[in-house]
Design a protein around this motif. Structure first.
Motif, PDB file in Angstrom:
ATOM      1  N   LEU A 252       7.881  30.996 -12.281  1.00 21.04           N
ATOM      2  CA  LEU A 252       7.597  32.426 -12.409  1.00 21.04           C
ATOM      3  C   LEU A 252       7.501  32.820 -13.881  1.00 21.04           C
ATOM      4  O   LEU A 252       6.588  33.549 -14.295  1.00 21.04           O
ATOM      5  N   ALA A 253       8.442  32.318 -14.667  1.00 17.75           N
ATOM      6  CA  ALA A 253       8.436  32.621 -16.099  1.00 17.75           C
ATOM      7  C   ALA A 253       7.194  32.049 -16.760  1.00 17.75           C
ATOM      8  O   ALA A 253       6.538  32.721 -17.557  1.00 17.75           O
ATOM      9  N   ALA A 254       6.841  30.812 -16.405  1.00 23.44           N
ATOM     10  CA  ALA A 254       5.667  30.172 -17.023  1.00 23.44           C
ATOM     11  C   ALA A 254       4.407  30.996 -16.767  1.00 23.44           C
ATOM     12  O   ALA A 254       3.602  31.226 -17.674  1.00 23.44           O
ATOM     13  N   ALA A 255       4.241  31.466 -15.525  1.00 27.52           N
ATOM     14  CA  ALA A 255       3.043  32.234 -15.191  1.00 27.52           C
ATOM     15  C   ALA A 255       3.030  33.556 -15.948  1.00 27.52           C
ATOM     16  O   ALA A 255       1.982  34.013 -16.415  1.00 27.52           O
ATOM     17  N   ASN A 256       4.199  34.179 -16.097  1.00 27.44           N
ATOM     18  CA  ASN A 256       4.250  35.442 -16.832  1.00 27.44           C
ATOM     19  C   ASN A 256       4.044  35.242 -18.333  1.00 27.44           C
ATOM     20  O   ASN A 256       3.555  36.133 -19.025  1.00 27.44           O
ATOM     21  N   MET A 257       4.397  34.050 -18.826  1.00 28.53           N
ATOM     22  CA  MET A 257       4.099  33.729 -20.224  1.00 28.53           C
ATOM     23  C   MET A 257       2.591  33.627 -20.441  1.00 28.53           C
ATOM     24  O   MET A 257       2.068  34.043 -21.479  1.00 28.53           O
ATOM     25  N   VAL A 258       1.889  33.081 -19.447  1.00 31.47           N
ATOM     26  CA  VAL A 258       0.423  33.028 -19.527  1.00 31.47           C
ATOM     27  C   VAL A 258      -0.125  34.451 -19.586  1.00 31.47           C
ATOM     28  O   VAL A 258      -0.992  34.759 -20.414  1.00 31.47           O
ATOM     29  N   LEU A 259       0.416  35.313 -18.722  1.00 30.02           N
ATOM     30  CA  LEU A 259      -0.004  36.715 -18.716  1.00 30.02           C
ATOM     31  C   LEU A 259       0.168  37.317 -20.118  1.00 30.02           C
ATOM     32  O   LEU A 259      -0.752  37.929 -20.671  1.00 30.02           O
ATOM     33  N   GLY A 260       1.332  37.098 -20.682  1.00 31.29           N
ATOM     34  CA  GLY A 260       1.624  37.677 -21.997  1.00 31.29           C
ATOM     35  C   GLY A 260       0.727  37.124 -23.090  1.00 31.29           C
ATOM     36  O   GLY A 260       0.152  37.867 -23.889  1.00 31.29           O
ATOM     37  N   ALA A 261       0.573  35.799 -23.097  1.00 34.32           N
ATOM     38  CA  ALA A 261      -0.230  35.159 -24.151  1.00 34.32           C
ATOM     39  C   ALA A 261      -1.686  35.599 -24.056  1.00 34.32           C
ATOM     40  O   ALA A 261      -2.326  35.915 -25.071  1.00 34.32           O
ATOM     41  N   CYS A 262      -2.214  35.638 -22.836  1.00 32.28           N
ATOM     42  CA  CYS A 262      -3.622  36.029 -22.658  1.00 32.28           C
ATOM     43  C   CYS A 262      -3.829  37.505 -22.975  1.00 32.28           C
ATOM     44  O   CYS A 262      -4.914  37.893 -23.416  1.00 32.28           O
ATOM     45  N   ALA A 263      -2.808  38.334 -22.760  1.00 31.17           N
ATOM     46  CA  ALA A 263      -2.923  39.760 -23.098  1.00 31.17           C
ATOM     47  C   ALA A 263      -3.166  39.942 -24.596  1.00 31.17           C
ATOM     48  O   ALA A 263      -3.795  40.904 -25.021  1.00 31.17           O
ATOM     49  N   THR A 264      -2.713  38.989 -25.383  1.00 35.82           N
ATOM     50  CA  THR A 264      -2.920  39.070 -26.831  1.00 35.82           C
ATOM     51  C   THR A 264      -4.258  38.442 -27.246  1.00 35.82           C
ATOM     52  O   THR A 264      -4.546  38.333 -28.444  1.00 35.82           O
TER      53      THR A 264
ATOM     54  N   LYS B 202      -5.204  35.289 -26.563  1.00 35.07           N
ATOM     55  CA  LYS B 202      -5.128  33.834 -26.709  1.00 35.07           C
ATOM     56  C   LYS B 202      -5.563  33.145 -25.422  1.00 35.07           C
ATOM     57  O   LYS B 202      -5.573  33.746 -24.357  1.00 35.07           O
ATOM     58  N   ARG B 203      -5.886  31.871 -25.558  1.00 33.26           N
ATOM     59  CA  ARG B 203      -6.219  31.079 -24.373  1.00 33.26           C
ATOM     60  C   ARG B 203      -4.959  30.362 -23.890  1.00 33.26           C
ATOM     61  O   ARG B 203      -4.378  29.573 -24.637  1.00 33.26           O
ATOM     62  N   ALA B 204      -4.563  30.652 -22.648  1.00 35.40           N
ATOM     63  CA  ALA B 204      -3.319  30.067 -22.140  1.00 35.40           C
ATOM     64  C   ALA B 204      -3.506  29.548 -20.724  1.00 35.40           C
ATOM     65  O   ALA B 204      -4.367  30.006 -19.981  1.00 35.40           O
ATOM     66  N   MET B 205      -2.674  28.576 -20.395  1.00 37.56           N
ATOM     67  CA  MET B 205      -2.777  27.904 -19.097  1.00 37.56           C
ATOM     68  C   MET B 205      -1.398  27.552 -18.580  1.00 37.56           C
ATOM     69  O   MET B 205      -0.472  27.310 -19.360  1.00 37.56           O
ATOM     70  N   THR B 206      -1.253  27.540 -17.262  1.00 36.02           N
ATOM     71  CA  THR B 206      -0.069  26.950 -16.645  1.00 36.02           C
ATOM     72  C   THR B 206      -0.548  26.058 -15.512  1.00 36.02           C
ATOM     73  O   THR B 206      -1.663  26.218 -15.012  1.00 36.02           O
ATOM     74  N   SER B 207       0.289  25.104 -15.150  1.00 42.86           N
ATOM     75  CA  SER B 207      -0.068  24.240 -14.027  1.00 42.86           C
ATOM     76  C   SER B 207       1.161  24.011 -13.183  1.00 42.86           C
ATOM     77  O   SER B 207       2.297  24.102 -13.672  1.00 42.86           O
ATOM     78  N   SER B 208       0.935  23.714 -11.918  1.00 41.75           N
ATOM     79  CA  SER B 208       2.041  23.404 -11.025  1.00 41.75           C
ATOM     80  C   SER B 208       1.467  22.752  -9.780  1.00 41.75           C
ATOM     81  O   SER B 208       0.283  22.422  -9.730  1.00 41.75           O
ATOM     82  N   SER B 209       2.332  22.544  -8.789  1.00 39.52           N
ATOM     83  CA  SER B 209       1.856  22.094  -7.489  1.00 39.52           C
ATOM     84  C   SER B 209       2.384  23.082  -6.451  1.00 39.52           C
ATOM     85  O   SER B 209       3.295  23.858  -6.722  1.00 39.52           O
ATOM     86  N   SER B 210       1.841  22.998  -5.283  1.00 41.89           N
ATOM     87  CA  SER B 210       1.978  24.009  -4.235  1.00 41.89           C
ATOM     88  C   SER B 210       3.237  24.904  -4.224  1.00 41.89           C
ATOM     89  O   SER B 210       3.111  26.124  -4.355  1.00 41.89           O
ATOM     90  N   PRO B 211       4.461  24.326  -4.083  1.00 40.31           N
ATOM     91  CA  PRO B 211       5.624  25.227  -4.031  1.00 40.31           C
ATOM     92  C   PRO B 211       5.761  26.041  -5.316  1.00 40.31           C
ATOM     93  O   PRO B 211       6.153  27.217  -5.271  1.00 40.31           O
ATOM     94  N   GLY B 212       5.423  25.438  -6.429  1.00 41.68           N
ATOM     95  CA  GLY B 212       5.495  26.127  -7.714  1.00 41.68           C
ATOM     96  C   GLY B 212       4.448  27.217  -7.829  1.00 41.68           C
ATOM     97  O   GLY B 212       4.662  28.250  -8.458  1.00 41.68           O
ATOM     98  N   ILE B 213       3.293  26.993  -7.210  1.00 38.53           N
ATOM     99  CA  ILE B 213       2.221  27.993  -7.243  1.00 38.53           C
ATOM    100  C   ILE B 213       2.631  29.223  -6.426  1.00 38.53           C
ATOM    101  O   ILE B 213       2.317  30.355  -6.785  1.00 38.53           O
TER     102      ILE B 213
END
Lengths: 349, 179
Positions: free
Chosen positions: A57-69, A71-82
């Motif tokens: 959850l934190a990783a995805a919200n970090m992408v939100l924050g970074a992209c709001a500025t 920047k190009r940001a990415m997160t990855s995970s697998s099903s339960p994490g998604i």
């Protein structure tokens, strides 16, 4: 440059790096662990941001924050994490923030298992988070596409200010194939007139998804729909394989499209006219491509590593003109090319 | 399609079956063939079974999973038992007689027994090179990829550990030349 033998997961990382990725935020889970592991080395040595977050959850919200500025940001995970990232995805869609999210699918529901699977189609394509939104969803089926589509996905996300999901599977992620790393390193980017990069010398901006004033949220939704309509028109993509004379058309994406291709070759060798429409984008779904080949004499067959999700969109596209059958296995089970061939034979009768 | 080989390399976790697979795949690449490599992953651990699947063809490869393998390298008994039922009449099967009791499988004429671990240990001086002995033995029978390209692949794969190149090439040759 000579081709290099790499895993799909590594090809994906290289695609993101060549696209000028500024920040990667991750959290470990099989079968995508190569991604955070590789990025932890690469991003740091490139002087870019790498964070192993405290949770998905934190990783995805970090992408939100970074992209709001901007920047190009990415997160990855697998099903339960998604599943855990869905809150941020809904917010990003609402705030029109262009991040890239990778799902290297494994078996579910729940914690499931670590085998490759395609059971997250509904989640990726039909919502996942709350609200009336769409992700742009790509489904690479080989290491070369893991590289090329990831590279491209950042531009597409920014073009539409919309989050992009790469819906991969454990097999495409784990397998190695020769990859031609043929993309130029991106160094210049279009100016973003919306991003939050410091308001010195300009009017302050804000990006939010809480829109309480009368009618504002409805208008925002209508605007989003207009954008989705444009994306539907511009971005739907499919690979057509031997469809022109086909009496049986398989619709299949990701790893199952490759298994199906083996079956189609075998069917053709037996004199059966089979072909395939492979959605490269799952949303927008290549409805028009399918519609074009829907005829009363043509039978469609959706092949998926789940118990029938994309088949619903195939039915909608075919709209009763052709019959639509389904073949799939669940929980990490893999449909074999023989299974697909048998089903083709059965349909041919 | 003239060439289509589906090869499974299976053994104990730690015997280098994943690396042996990548060497085969890299060799195919050196030979300008199409190839895929797919590992067993995650749930396997040192002492458990592990395997990798390599497909080599002169045409585009569909599935990276071998549903009808044409070749098997089994480095221990568990692996041979696990994959033998999947093999067909014409499959090439190499079994490590250093760890597998050949008498138990005597009736199966497809299996070629080679004391792979022993060759690695005694001839090469490093039991960890058993995987490369096995690769050498396999390509002797399949002819694809050829020895020259396997040698190139070893050099590519160990480019960051050059001290190990000669040893591994020696191991491949020991397997290749085993009578």
């Amino acid at each position: 440059m000579a081709k290099k033998l790499v895993k799909g997961n590594i090809a994906l990382c290289e695609g993101a790096l060549a696209a000028g990725l500024d920040a990667y935020f991750g959290y470990p889970i099989t079968p995508q662990n190569e991604v955070p592991a590789y990025m932890s080395n690469k991003m740091v040595s490139l002087g870019k941001a790498f964070v192993q977050a405290e949770s998905e959850l934190a990783a995805a919200n970090m992408v939100l924050g970074a992209c709001a500025t901007g920047k190009r940001a990415m997160t990855s995970s697998s099903s339960p994490g998604i599943s855990l990232k869905q809150e941020a995805l809904s917010y990003m869609a609402g705030m029109e923030i262009p991040g890239v999210i990778v799902n290297v699918q494994r078996g579910g529901p729940g914690l499931g298992n670590i085998a490759g699977s395609q059971a997250d189609y509904f989640q990726a394509v039909k919502g996942g988070g709350h609200g009336d939104y769409h992700l742009i969803v790509f489904a690479p089926n080989c290491a070369q596409e893991m590289y090329e589509i990831t590279y491209e996905s950042f531009d597409i996300a920014e073009k539409y200010r919309n989050p992009v999901m790469l819906l991969c599977d454990g097999i495409v992620g784990q397998m190695m194939e020769p990859v031609d790393f043929n993309k130029e390193q991106k160094t210049s980017f279009a100016k973003k007139e919306w991003c939050l990069d410091g308001c010195k010398g300009r009017e302050p901006r804000s990006i939010k998804s809480l829109l309480m004033a009368d009618g504002v949220l409805e208008q925002h939704n209508l605007d989003l729909q207009k954008k989705y309509e444009l994306i539907r028109k511009n971005e739907a993509r499919a690979e057509l394989y031997q469809v022109e004379d086909a009496e049986i058309i398989i619709v299949s994406y990701g790893i199952s499209s490759r298994i199906s291709k083996n079956a189609i070759k075998a069917a053709r060798a037996n004199g059966i006219k089979a072909g395939m429409i492979r959605p490269v984008t799952l949303w927008p779904f290549p409805t028009e491509a399918i519609k074009k080949y829907a005829k009363p004499a043509v039978k469609f067959l959706s092949v998926e590593l789940c118990l029938g999700q994309m088949v619903e969109d195939v039915r909608l596209a075919v709209n009763g003109v052709s019959s639509v059958d389904f073949l799939g296995r669940a929980g990490g089970g893999i449909v074999s090319d023989k299974d697909v061939l048998n089903k083709i034979m059965e349909l041919k009768k | 399609m003239k060439i289509y080989n589906e090869i499974i390399i299976a053994g104990l976790g730690g015997q280098g079956v994943l690396l042996a697979g990548t060497i085969l795949a890299q060799s195919a690449l050196e030979q300008n063939l199409k190839t895929t490599w797919f590992p067993s992953y995650g749930a396997e651990m040192r002492g458990g079974t592990a395997n990798s699947t390599v497909i080599i063809s002169d045409e585009e490869i569909g599935s990276p999973i071998a549903f009808a393998p044409s070749g098997l390298i089994a480095l221990n008994t568990l692996s041979l038992n696990k994959f033998l039922p999947r093999m067909s009449e014409n499959s090439v099967i190499i079994a490590n007689s250093s760890m597998i009791n050949a008498d138990e499988f005597k009736s199966d004429k497809r299996i070629k027994f080679i004391p792979i671990s022993e060759i690695a240990d005694k001839e090469i001086g490093n039991i960890k090179a058993a995987n490369m002995v096995a690769v050498g033995a396999l390509i002797k029978l399949t002819n694809v990829p050829d020895l020259e390209n396997v040698t190139k692949a070893v050099k590519t794969a160990f480019s960051k550990k050059p001290a190990l190149i000669d040893l591994n090439i020696k191991a491949v040759n020991a397997g290749y030349n085993y009578k």
